[in-house]
Design an enzyme around this catalytic site. Sequence first.
Site, PDB file in Angstrom:
ATOM      1  N   ARG A 178       0.831  -1.203   0.000  1.00  5.61           N
ATOM      2  CA  ARG A 178       0.000   0.000   0.000  1.00  5.61           C
ATOM      3  C   ARG A 178       0.865   1.252   0.000  1.00  5.61           C
ATOM      4  O   ARG A 178       2.000   1.249   0.490  1.00  5.61           O
ATOM      5  CB  ARG A 178      -0.933   0.008   1.200  1.00  5.61           C
ATOM      6  CG  ARG A 178      -0.241   0.317   2.521  1.00  5.61           C
ATOM      7  CD  ARG A 178      -1.217   0.312   3.674  1.00  5.61           C
ATOM      8  NE  ARG A 178      -0.630   0.811   4.888  1.00  5.61           N
ATOM      9  CZ  ARG A 178      -0.645   0.166   6.042  1.00  5.61           C
ATOM     10  NH1 ARG A 178      -1.193  -1.031   6.134  1.00  5.61           N
ATOM     11  NH2 ARG A 178      -0.104   0.713   7.123  1.00  5.61           N
ATOM     12  N   TRP A 191       6.408  -1.407   2.337  1.00  3.91           N
ATOM     13  CA  TRP A 191       6.897  -2.779   2.227  1.00  3.91           C
ATOM     14  C   TRP A 191       7.370  -3.214   3.610  1.00  3.91           C
ATOM     15  O   TRP A 191       8.093  -2.534   4.303  1.00  3.91           O
ATOM     16  CB  TRP A 191       7.957  -2.955   1.167  1.00  3.91           C
ATOM     17  CG  TRP A 191       9.092  -1.978   1.079  1.00  3.91           C
ATOM     18  CD1 TRP A 191       9.861  -1.506   2.097  1.00  3.91           C
ATOM     19  CD2 TRP A 191       9.591  -1.388  -0.126  1.00  3.91           C
ATOM     20  NE1 TRP A 191      10.824  -0.659   1.620  1.00  3.91           N
ATOM     21  CE2 TRP A 191      10.685  -0.564   0.252  1.00  3.91           C
ATOM     22  CE3 TRP A 191       9.256  -1.480  -1.470  1.00  3.91           C
ATOM     23  CZ2 TRP A 191      11.421   0.164  -0.677  1.00  3.91           C
ATOM     24  CZ3 TRP A 191       9.984  -0.754  -2.383  1.00  3.91           C
ATOM     25  CH2 TRP A 191      11.047   0.060  -1.988  1.00  3.91           C
ATOM     26  N   ASP A 287      -6.940  -2.015   7.645  1.00  3.55           N
ATOM     27  CA  ASP A 287      -6.279  -3.098   6.917  1.00  3.55           C
ATOM     28  C   ASP A 287      -7.116  -4.368   6.861  1.00  3.55           C
ATOM     29  O   ASP A 287      -8.207  -4.454   7.426  1.00  3.55           O
ATOM     30  CB  ASP A 287      -4.920  -3.389   7.545  1.00  3.55           C
ATOM     31  CG  ASP A 287      -3.845  -3.627   6.506  1.00  3.55           C
ATOM     32  OD1 ASP A 287      -4.092  -4.404   5.576  1.00  3.55           O
ATOM     33  OD2 ASP A 287      -2.771  -3.033   6.618  1.00  3.55           O
TER      34      ASP A 287
END
Length: 487
Positions: A178, A191, A287
């Site tokens: 993202r 990452w 998330d």
Amino acid sequence: MAGNYKNLQDFIEFLEQKNDLIRIKTKVSWNLEITEITQRVLQNGGPALLFEDVADSDFPVLINIFGTEQRMAWALGVENLNQIAEKIETLLGTVQGPPTGIVNKIKLLGDLINVARIGPKHHAKAPSQEIIHTGDAIDITKLPILKTWPLDGGRYITLPLVITKDPETNIHNIGMYRMQVFDKKTTGMHWQTQKVGRHHQTLEKKNGSSKMEVAVALGGDPALIWSGSAPVPPDINEYLLSGFIRNKGVSVTKGITVDLDIPSEAEFIIEGFVDPNESRKEGPFGDHTGYYSIEDEYPVFHVTAVTHRKNPVYPTIVVGRPPQEDYWLGKATERIFLPIMKLTIPEITDVHMPAEGVFHNLILVSMNKEYPGQAQKVAHGLWGLGLMSLTRAIVLLDSDVDLNNPSEVLWRITSNTDPRRDIFFSEGPLDDLDVSSPTGNVGSKIGIDATRKINGSEMGNRKWMPDITMDEDIIEQVTAKWKEYGI
């Protein structure tokens, strides 16, 4: 025909022919509204959505293209996800000798499927570079990037193919991380610790580099989008995986400002760099765990060019409390990688990652059990298998258990386990997004042996009794006479 598309435009046309896509002409906002609409459609198994009029942008938004198992299969060019697994099993059936590790087996698989035929194909011109923006013309906020949940730290790119290159081997990697939009020319780059992009950053930092080239593709062949989410080993190129799925090489071209191979058929390409020594607070973000992830330090991506087709669509995805669209991306991974798991751990007969387990929290495993302690052996083997190391809970069941039947699974767990004997723990890495660990990305894992127990070695002085089942001859007799009963 499924699979006869090379980009999202072709896939949109295919879904429309299947009456599985709706064009929405009403003006909508990127700020939460598209999320709420998508949630209502996705949770009811509804179609893909193309929002043609999004506030503050000239580009339409494409979402929910992977939102059912059928669309996920169509995206990969098949009617059923197991068809790809069967193809891999057929190829692996030619491999002789005992398993020697998943990486070696995948390399051997690459030899078997003729890498020259399915490897990336370089072209000088690309539809993804028809329009080019550099310098002051760069403004990524003109893309209809969504803010998906109320407490999100901003707008997030959620379906990017982030392309980096190993500075030592020059092997390209594609990951899906993202990206929070900070301003017109910068984003976060989320990452995580165990991801290949982070490994490349570590190597660049070790080499003293201040600019690590990165390209971000939005869209392209749906098979390539899935490949970017797949947990392949770092020395396996996702372009190769996509080429195997599609049975033809991915068309690539060189970036405008970066020396990276980028997908020719993408909708948008965002080029730039990450300074390996720079970080910035990123988050919170709603998330796939169903919780907001914690604000934390992550690298900063600086944009040097934005290119796109003449009439692009912006692909995106909503993640949140499961099940969401990303569940079907994970389901494809589960089915396609099962043959390789079975090759490495031959006792395994099937696996299932329930949506509620959000990929890394729970995996159900059926197995052929022959000796005491074998279930523990399988669990530890899985914890040593790439990103399976992040799995918080592994439940081991017998091969005749239907892993997709929650009633049967729960019955076996509660009936077949003695907590002292059958529950065991391990320590190791966890997903950065884990919300329960007090120590961040390291913590405990649990294994549950819910298999039938072996008399003597596992049952002591007691005897394991058989399941209650009817004799087959009585079943056949009653079936034959059923109409006579008048029921």
